[in-house]
Design an enzyme around this catalytic site. Structure first.
Site, short mmCIF file in Angstrom:
data_model
loop_
_atom_site.label_atom_id
_atom_site.label_comp_id
_atom_site.label_asym_id
_atom_site.label_seq_id
_atom_site.Cartn_x
_atom_site.Cartn_y
_atom_site.Cartn_z
N ASP A 201 5.07 -3.75 -0.43
CA ASP A 201 6.38 -4.63 0.58
C ASP A 201 7.24 -5.16 -0.64
O ASP A 201 8.51 -5.14 -0.54
CB ASP A 201 5.92 -5.42 1.44
CG ASP A 201 4.87 -4.54 2.62
OD1 ASP A 201 5.22 -3.31 2.56
OD2 ASP A 201 3.87 -5.41 2.95
N LYS B 59 5.05 5.50 -4.67
CA LYS B 59 4.26 4.05 -5.22
C LYS B 59 3.09 4.71 -5.55
O LYS B 59 2.33 5.33 -4.93
CB LYS B 59 4.12 3.17 -4.16
CG LYS B 59 5.50 2.90 -3.54
CD LYS B 59 5.36 1.50 -2.79
CE LYS B 59 5.38 2.14 -1.12
NZ LYS B 59 4.89 1.05 0.00
P1 ADP Z 1 1.24 -0.30 -1.31
O1 ADP Z 1 1.03 -1.65 -1.36
O2 ADP Z 1 2.32 0.09 -0.67
O3 ADP Z 1 0.07 0.67 -1.12
P2 ADP Z 1 1.13 0.25 -4.14
O4 ADP Z 1 -0.31 -0.41 -4.05
O5 ADP Z 1 1.43 1.67 -4.74
O6 ADP Z 1 1.77 0.11 -2.66
O7 ADP Z 1 1.99 -1.01 -4.71
C1 ADP Z 1 3.28 -0.95 -5.18
C2 ADP Z 1 3.72 -1.19 -6.66
O8 ADP Z 1 3.18 -2.27 -6.92
C3 ADP Z 1 3.28 -0.13 -7.59
O9 ADP Z 1 3.82 1.00 -7.82
C4 ADP Z 1 3.12 -1.07 -8.82
O10 ADP Z 1 4.52 -0.95 -9.45
C5 ADP Z 1 2.87 -2.47 -8.34
N1 ADP Z 1 1.61 -2.70 -8.34
C6 ADP Z 1 0.44 -2.32 -7.49
N2 ADP Z 1 -0.82 -2.62 -7.77
C7 ADP Z 1 -0.69 -3.30 -9.03
C8 ADP Z 1 -1.62 -3.80 -10.09
N3 ADP Z 1 -2.74 -3.86 -9.80
N4 ADP Z 1 -1.01 -4.35 -11.15
C9 ADP Z 1 0.43 -4.31 -11.33
N5 ADP Z 1 1.45 -3.66 -10.50
C10 ADP Z 1 0.83 -3.29 -9.22
O1 KDG Z 2 2.14 -4.16 3.99
C1 KDG Z 2 1.23 -4.99 4.37
C2 KDG Z 2 0.80 -4.99 5.74
O2 KDG Z 2 -0.14 -3.79 5.60
C3 KDG Z 2 0.27 -5.92 6.45
O3 KDG Z 2 1.33 -7.27 6.11
C4 KDG Z 2 -0.08 -5.93 7.79
O4 KDG Z 2 2.18 -4.78 8.56
C5 KDG Z 2 0.96 -4.76 8.50
C6 KDG Z 2 -0.08 -3.76 8.80
O5 KDG Z 2 0.57 -3.21 10.07
O6 KDG Z 2 -0.97 -3.40 8.44
#
Ligand code: ADP
Ligand code: KDG
Length: 318
Positions: free
Chosen positions: A261, A229
């Site tokens: 998520d 991701k």
């Molecule tokens: P996490 O919330 O676990 O840190 P990410 O930030 O990498 O995960 O987000 C997961 C996925 O959601 C990314 O791989 C992308 O496909 C989508 N995503 C995240 N941020 C954006 C954004 N600013 N614009 C569009 N899609 C996004």
């Molecule tokens: O992925 C989102 C989570 O960070 C948020 O819902 C709260 O589960 C949580 C955590 O422990 O940070």
């Protein structure tokens, strides 16, 4: 019977408005958070039968969590109401448009009292999803995750793990050391670059070559699919089929929390539908984009009938 089961702690959530420091008298929204319940809602909205295993306190926060999940169509029969501890709480300050800060009030809360006996009979389900947050909560929560993962493996379920390192709970090195022993029972791994490096027991902060080496390390163990991701830079899926990459969808991101998520829910939904890894990734990327476009952890999660909406050129749909 449910197709998918997630396990973890939900927290009451007090969230400030975007780009607003929290001060006395600030408007806040009351909702709930929790990576694993976010994934459960994401799967339910995509039309899957999903159950959630957890502990909440015998209080109005816990009831709000359970009633909302039930309303979203999640099977909550696996949520234990613990009379001896409160439901955890989290306060989220959306300090500027780009910087969020979080406070946890979860030490000793109901979720950290999860115990192996809380794991229900998993046979009949096809998939278990856990994250690296739960094992950080307590020794008994860690044993609960281990128990669920081993039982799922024995019962032939697909086991999915999102590393979800939370630096307020433990270091990346601690997370990697605690989660790596689960890998021999895990089929599918999700993580950001540093999370994949930590899980592969490598130094975090490495370059793209190091990340690819970490992915290869993981694929040499049991997992057959590793999903990287990368936030607004998109995502990739790695396995015996090679590497498939996708850019993120161009959307107006108002809240980055919960993207991962929703993305996981989209990917697992594709897996449950039996589509190929590229189509799983497409669905994941779209679900992540839906989530970042709406304020709140899970409120923006896509329904199945909405898939395709963000890819269309027109902005008003009538
Ligand atoms: P996490 O919330 O676990 O840190 P990410 O930030 O990498 O995960 O987000 C997961 C996925 O959601 C990314 O791989 C992308 O496909 C989508 N995503 C995240 N941020 C954006 C954004 N600013 N614009 C569009 N899609 C996004
Ligand atoms: O992925 C989102 C989570 O960070 C948020 O819902 C709260 O589960 C949580 C955590 O422990 O940070």
């Amino acid at each position: 019977a449910v197709d998918a089961i997630t396990l973890g702690e939900s927290l009451g959530l007090v969230m400030g408005e975007p780009a607003t420091p929290l001060r006395a008298g600030s408007s806040v929204r009351f909702s709930f958070a929790g990576a694993e319940s976010n994934v459960a809602i994401g799967l339910a909205r995509l039309g899957h039968a999903v159950g959630f295993v957890s502990r909440v306190g015998d209080d109005f926060v816990g009831r709000m969590v359970v009633e909302t999940l039930r309303g979203e169509g999640v099977d909550v029969s696996g949520v234990v109401v613990d009379e001896a501890a409160p439901t955890a709480l989290m306060v989220r300050q959306h300090r500027t448009a780009d910087a969020l800060t979080v406070l946890y009030y979860r030490d000793g809360a109901a979720g950290s009292r999860l115990q192996p006996g809380d794991v229900p009979d998993l046979s009949g389900a096809r998939l278990l999803h856990v994250t690296g947050i739960t094992p950080a909560l307590s020794a008994s929560a860690m044993r609960t995750v281990e128990t669920a993962v081993r039982a799922a493996r024995a019962a032939g379920l697909v086991v999915s793990l999102d590393v979800n390192h939370r630096a307020l709970l433990w270091s990346a090195q601690e997370a990697g050391a605690a989660l790596a022993p689960l890998l021999d029972a895990v089929d599918l791994v999700f993580g950001g670059d540093d999370e994949l490096l930590a899980l592969a027991r490598r130094d975090i902060g490495g370059d793209v070559g190091d990340v690819h080496a970490a992915v290869d390390d993981l694929l040499r163990q049991r997992p057959s699919v590793v999903v990287r991701k990368r936030g607004a830079d998109g995502a990739s899926v790695h396995g015996a089929f090679g590497v498939i990459e996708r850019p993120a969808l161009a959307v107006t991101a108002v809240d980055p929390v919960g993207a991962g998520d929703a993305f996981v829910a989209g990917f697992l939904s594709g897996l449950l539908d039996g589509v190929d890894p590229a189509a799983c990734l497409d669905r994941a990327v779209e679900c992540g984009a839906f989530a970042v476009s709406v304020h709140g952890d899970w409120e923006g999660a896509a329904r199945r009938s909405e898939l395709g909406l963000l890819a269309r050129a027109e902005r008003v749909h009538r």
